[in-house]
Design a protein around this motif. Structure first.
Motif, PDB file in Angstrom:
ATOM      1  N   GLN A 129     115.727 115.209  37.779  1.00 36.89           N
ATOM      2  CA  GLN A 129     115.331 115.448  36.685  1.00 36.89           C
ATOM      3  C   GLN A 129     116.630 116.057  35.735  1.00 36.89           C
ATOM      4  O   GLN A 129     117.526 116.160  36.222  1.00 36.89           O
ATOM      5  CB  GLN A 129     115.212 117.217  37.167  1.00 36.89           C
ATOM      6  CG  GLN A 129     114.743 118.061  36.627  1.00 36.89           C
ATOM      7  CD  GLN A 129     114.336 119.806  36.725  1.00 36.89           C
ATOM      8  OE1 GLN A 129     113.655 119.205  37.861  1.00 36.89           O
ATOM      9  NE2 GLN A 129     113.432 120.265  35.928  1.00 36.89           N
ATOM     10  N   ARG A 141      99.929 114.051  36.013  1.00 34.93           N
ATOM     11  CA  ARG A 141     101.283 114.137  35.645  1.00 34.93           C
ATOM     12  C   ARG A 141     101.803 112.896  35.231  1.00 34.93           C
ATOM     13  O   ARG A 141     100.525 111.813  35.096  1.00 34.93           O
ATOM     14  CB  ARG A 141     102.070 113.160  37.616  1.00 34.93           C
ATOM     15  CG  ARG A 141     102.231 114.564  38.622  1.00 34.93           C
ATOM     16  CD  ARG A 141     103.106 114.100  39.682  1.00 34.93           C
ATOM     17  NE  ARG A 141     103.505 115.231  40.730  1.00 34.93           N
ATOM     18  CZ  ARG A 141     103.704 115.053  42.256  1.00 34.93           C
ATOM     19  NH1 ARG A 141     104.667 114.419  42.585  1.00 34.93           N
ATOM     20  NH2 ARG A 141     103.927 116.118  43.072  1.00 34.93           N
ATOM     21  N   GLY A 253     112.182 110.043  24.718  1.00 35.54           N
ATOM     22  CA  GLY A 253     111.576 111.184  24.733  1.00 35.54           C
ATOM     23  C   GLY A 253     110.735 111.992  24.041  1.00 35.54           C
ATOM     24  O   GLY A 253     109.750 112.498  24.147  1.00 35.54           O
ATOM     25  N   ALA A 256     107.291 110.733  25.459  1.00 32.18           N
ATOM     26  CA  ALA A 256     107.285 110.972  27.268  1.00 32.18           C
ATOM     27  C   ALA A 256     106.422 112.068  26.387  1.00 32.18           C
ATOM     28  O   ALA A 256     105.591 112.580  27.417  1.00 32.18           O
ATOM     29  CB  ALA A 256     108.698 111.016  28.187  1.00 32.18           C
ATOM     30  N   ALA A 260     102.703 113.342  28.382  1.00 32.23           N
ATOM     31  CA  ALA A 260     102.731 114.613  28.855  1.00 32.23           C
ATOM     32  C   ALA A 260     101.478 116.285  28.404  1.00 32.23           C
ATOM     33  O   ALA A 260     101.604 116.618  28.522  1.00 32.23           O
ATOM     34  CB  ALA A 260     104.316 115.671  28.935  1.00 32.23           C
ATOM     35  N   GLY A 268     104.809 117.375  35.818  1.00 38.57           N
ATOM     36  CA  GLY A 268     105.799 116.496  35.314  1.00 38.57           C
ATOM     37  C   GLY A 268     105.929 115.162  34.698  1.00 38.57           C
ATOM     38  O   GLY A 268     104.897 114.708  35.130  1.00 38.57           O
ATOM     39  N   VAL A 269     106.735 114.994  34.047  1.00 36.77           N
ATOM     40  CA  VAL A 269     106.395 113.660  33.340  1.00 36.77           C
ATOM     41  C   VAL A 269     107.742 112.004  34.446  1.00 36.77           C
ATOM     42  O   VAL A 269     109.062 113.133  34.696  1.00 36.77           O
ATOM     43  CB  VAL A 269     106.978 112.902  31.745  1.00 36.77           C
ATOM     44  CG1 VAL A 269     107.184 111.911  31.230  1.00 36.77           C
ATOM     45  CG2 VAL A 269     105.897 113.815  31.652  1.00 36.77           C
ATOM     46  N   TYR A 270     107.423 111.561  34.710  1.00 30.50           N
ATOM     47  CA  TYR A 270     108.779 110.086  35.502  1.00 30.50           C
ATOM     48  C   TYR A 270     108.992 109.218  34.344  1.00 30.50           C
ATOM     49  O   TYR A 270     108.123 108.604  33.829  1.00 30.50           O
ATOM     50  CB  TYR A 270     108.176 110.155  36.590  1.00 30.50           C
ATOM     51  CG  TYR A 270     107.455 111.370  37.574  1.00 30.50           C
ATOM     52  CD1 TYR A 270     108.255 111.207  39.051  1.00 30.50           C
ATOM     53  CD2 TYR A 270     106.718 112.068  37.485  1.00 30.50           C
ATOM     54  CE1 TYR A 270     108.752 112.256  39.675  1.00 30.50           C
ATOM     55  CE2 TYR A 270     106.605 113.486  37.868  1.00 30.50           C
ATOM     56  CZ  TYR A 270     107.922 113.199  39.276  1.00 30.50           C
ATOM     57  OH  TYR A 270     107.692 114.310  40.160  1.00 30.50           O
ATOM     58  N   ARG A 289     115.903 115.064  25.228  1.00 33.32           N
ATOM     59  CA  ARG A 289     115.021 116.000  26.157  1.00 33.32           C
ATOM     60  C   ARG A 289     114.728 116.668  25.211  1.00 33.32           C
ATOM     61  O   ARG A 289     113.438 117.615  24.597  1.00 33.32           O
ATOM     62  CB  ARG A 289     116.006 117.068  27.298  1.00 33.32           C
ATOM     63  CG  ARG A 289     114.786 118.200  27.929  1.00 33.32           C
ATOM     64  CD  ARG A 289     113.515 117.762  28.904  1.00 33.32           C
ATOM     65  NE  ARG A 289     113.083 118.947  29.162  1.00 33.32           N
ATOM     66  CZ  ARG A 289     112.369 119.094  29.551  1.00 33.32           C
ATOM     67  NH1 ARG A 289     111.475 118.349  30.329  1.00 33.32           N
ATOM     68  NH2 ARG A 289     111.698 120.020  29.576  1.00 33.32           N
ATOM     69  N   PHE A 292     111.240 115.797  22.865  1.00 37.35           N
ATOM     70  CA  PHE A 292     110.867 115.579  24.379  1.00 37.35           C
ATOM     71  C   PHE A 292     109.701 117.128  24.176  1.00 37.35           C
ATOM     72  O   PHE A 292     108.368 117.097  24.283  1.00 37.35           O
ATOM     73  CB  PHE A 292     110.718 115.597  25.432  1.00 37.35           C
ATOM     74  CG  PHE A 292     109.697 116.129  27.023  1.00 37.35           C
ATOM     75  CD1 PHE A 292     109.054 114.832  27.665  1.00 37.35           C
ATOM     76  CD2 PHE A 292     110.034 117.221  27.319  1.00 37.35           C
ATOM     77  CE1 PHE A 292     107.615 115.500  28.202  1.00 37.35           C
ATOM     78  CE2 PHE A 292     108.623 117.721  28.422  1.00 37.35           C
ATOM     79  CZ  PHE A 292     107.631 116.556  29.098  1.00 37.35           C
ATOM     80  N   THR A 307     111.314 116.428  33.110  1.00 35.97           N
ATOM     81  CA  THR A 307     111.013 115.415  33.388  1.00 35.97           C
ATOM     82  C   THR A 307     111.752 114.792  34.323  1.00 35.97           C
ATOM     83  O   THR A 307     112.722 115.744  34.709  1.00 35.97           O
ATOM     84  CB  THR A 307     111.423 115.313  32.178  1.00 35.97           C
ATOM     85  OG1 THR A 307     112.890 115.718  31.389  1.00 35.97           O
ATOM     86  CG2 THR A 307     110.173 115.029  30.789  1.00 35.97           C
ATOM     87  N   TYR A 308     111.400 113.568  34.702  1.00 32.93           N
ATOM     88  CA  TYR A 308     112.545 112.913  36.228  1.00 32.93           C
ATOM     89  C   TYR A 308     112.589 111.188  35.754  1.00 32.93           C
ATOM     90  O   TYR A 308     112.133 110.788  35.127  1.00 32.93           O
ATOM     91  CB  TYR A 308     112.168 112.700  37.164  1.00 32.93           C
ATOM     92  CG  TYR A 308     111.361 114.449  37.821  1.00 32.93           C
ATOM     93  CD1 TYR A 308     112.601 115.271  38.752  1.00 32.93           C
ATOM     94  CD2 TYR A 308     110.203 114.998  37.498  1.00 32.93           C
ATOM     95  CE1 TYR A 308     111.709 116.102  38.907  1.00 32.93           C
ATOM     96  CE2 TYR A 308     109.979 116.535  38.206  1.00 32.93           C
ATOM     97  CZ  TYR A 308     110.571 117.026  38.851  1.00 32.93           C
ATOM     98  OH  TYR A 308     110.526 117.972  39.130  1.00 32.93           O
TER      99      TYR A 308
END
Length: 341
Positions: A129, A141, A253, A256, A260, A268-270, A289, A292, A307-308
């Protein structure tokens, strides 16, 4: 030789599963629903004229257990009986595979559809994470991954099934926001005038940013590969490389965060793929981040979404194996993508 219906998805074992990207193709053999996938050595797509040659020489000629079915994840949209890959000269022709290679069934899915299948049940040990946020178990997701290109897919839960949503989200437009963006944007390479996500968030995207940063500063750009740029950046040895990786993390970010919001990905966003794993130290920094979450007026919403980084080395094959074992658990559309002898 026919197209199968959307409900006929219990493929006969043994099943060959494959994840075919622009640069590398990875395969494994699933003997039955209870066996672990048996991997084959990775294949460089550039080493073979076509996929049939690669399958014959690297798979079928090397195993005494011959697959009866194949589930192949391809980097590109799947339409018709001839499927070209977006960043590779291979063209996949399922009817010829059945006629010439001995398969009874061939099912084609998008490569990031396979990544979405994987994140349906990825354990904590196969992901890291990045930043805050709490996963909601049955919530939607999203997965995206910079590699040869930029893959994007969604995953939604409905009617007791995980339903992957493939697409070409890696080709959305990306525009400048900061003062520094406006300085380097004129020097970015484009496709027909567009700066798409893939032109920034891929291996060639790293080089695109690096050369643009250097050009904006009137400096030379001596590094010639994405691996050199990321290595110099992580070692803090080259100013332009350091800024390149910082900007790459920022742009990743931003995109992503967009995904999202599109998928309302409270689950979650992977971030998948080899590049995300290699630059994990940079992604742990503040840029990814912060970008994001910087989605006014929805900063609080993004702040609550986890986020992962996917750390499993062949997550797409894990997703394909899960589907092969229990197809009823997933809402994979097979109409127009499943061929039978």
């Amino acid at each position: 030789m026919t197209q199968a219906s959307n409900h006929d998805i219990n493929l006969p074992f043994p099943i060959l599963i494959g994840d075919i990207g622009g640069t590398n193709a990875r395969f494994a053999l699933l003997i039955d629903a209870f066996a672990e996938p048996r991997p084959f050595p990775p294949v460089k797509t550039a080493d073979f004229a076509n996929i049939d040659e690669a399958l014959q020489r690297c798979i079928l000629d090397t195993t005494s257990v011959q697959p009866r079915s194949a589930i192949l994840a391809l980097a590109g949209p799947i339409e018709g009986d001839e499927v070209p890959l977006t960043n590779c000269p291979w063209v996949v022709r399922p009817r010829e595979m059945i006629a010439n290679l001995g398969f009874q069934d061939v099912l084609l899915v998008n490569d990031f559809e396979a990544q979405a299948l994987a994140i349906a049940s990825l354990p904590d040990g196969d992901r890291e994470q990045i930043g805050p946020g709490v996963e909601r178990p049955a919530a939607s997701r999203a997965v995206l991954g910079p590699g040869t290109g930029l893959g994007v897919a969604g995953l939604v839960y409905a009617r007791h099934s995980w339903i992957p949503v493939p697409g070409e989200g890696g080709h959305v437009d990306v525009g400048p926001r900061s003062e520094r963006d406006y300085e380097i944007w004129p020097f970015l390479e484009r496709i027909e005038g567009r700066v798409a996500g893939e032109e920034l968030l891929s291996g060639r995207g790293i080089m695109n940013i690096y050369r643009a940063v250097s050009a904006a500063d009137g400096a030379d750009a001596p590094l010639s590969t994405p691996a050199e740029v990321t290595a110099q950046a992580l070692a803090q040895d080259d100013r332009a490389a350091i800024e390149t990786l910082s900007l790459f993390s920022t742009y990743l970010g931003r995109v992503a965060g967009d995904m999202a919001m599109i998928f309302m990905a409270r689950g979650g966003v992977y971030l998948a793929g080899g590049i995300s794993q290699k630059i994990l130290p940079a992604l742990r920094g503040p840029e990814f981040r912060a970008a994001f979450e910087d989605k006014a007026p929805h900063r609080a919403l993004l702040g609550a979404i986890p986020t992962y980084v996917v750390t499993h080395p062949v997550a797409a094959l894990v997703g394909l194996a899960a589907f092969a074992r229990m197809p009823d658990r997933f809402g994979v559309a097979t109409e127009g993508r499943h061929w039978k002898r």
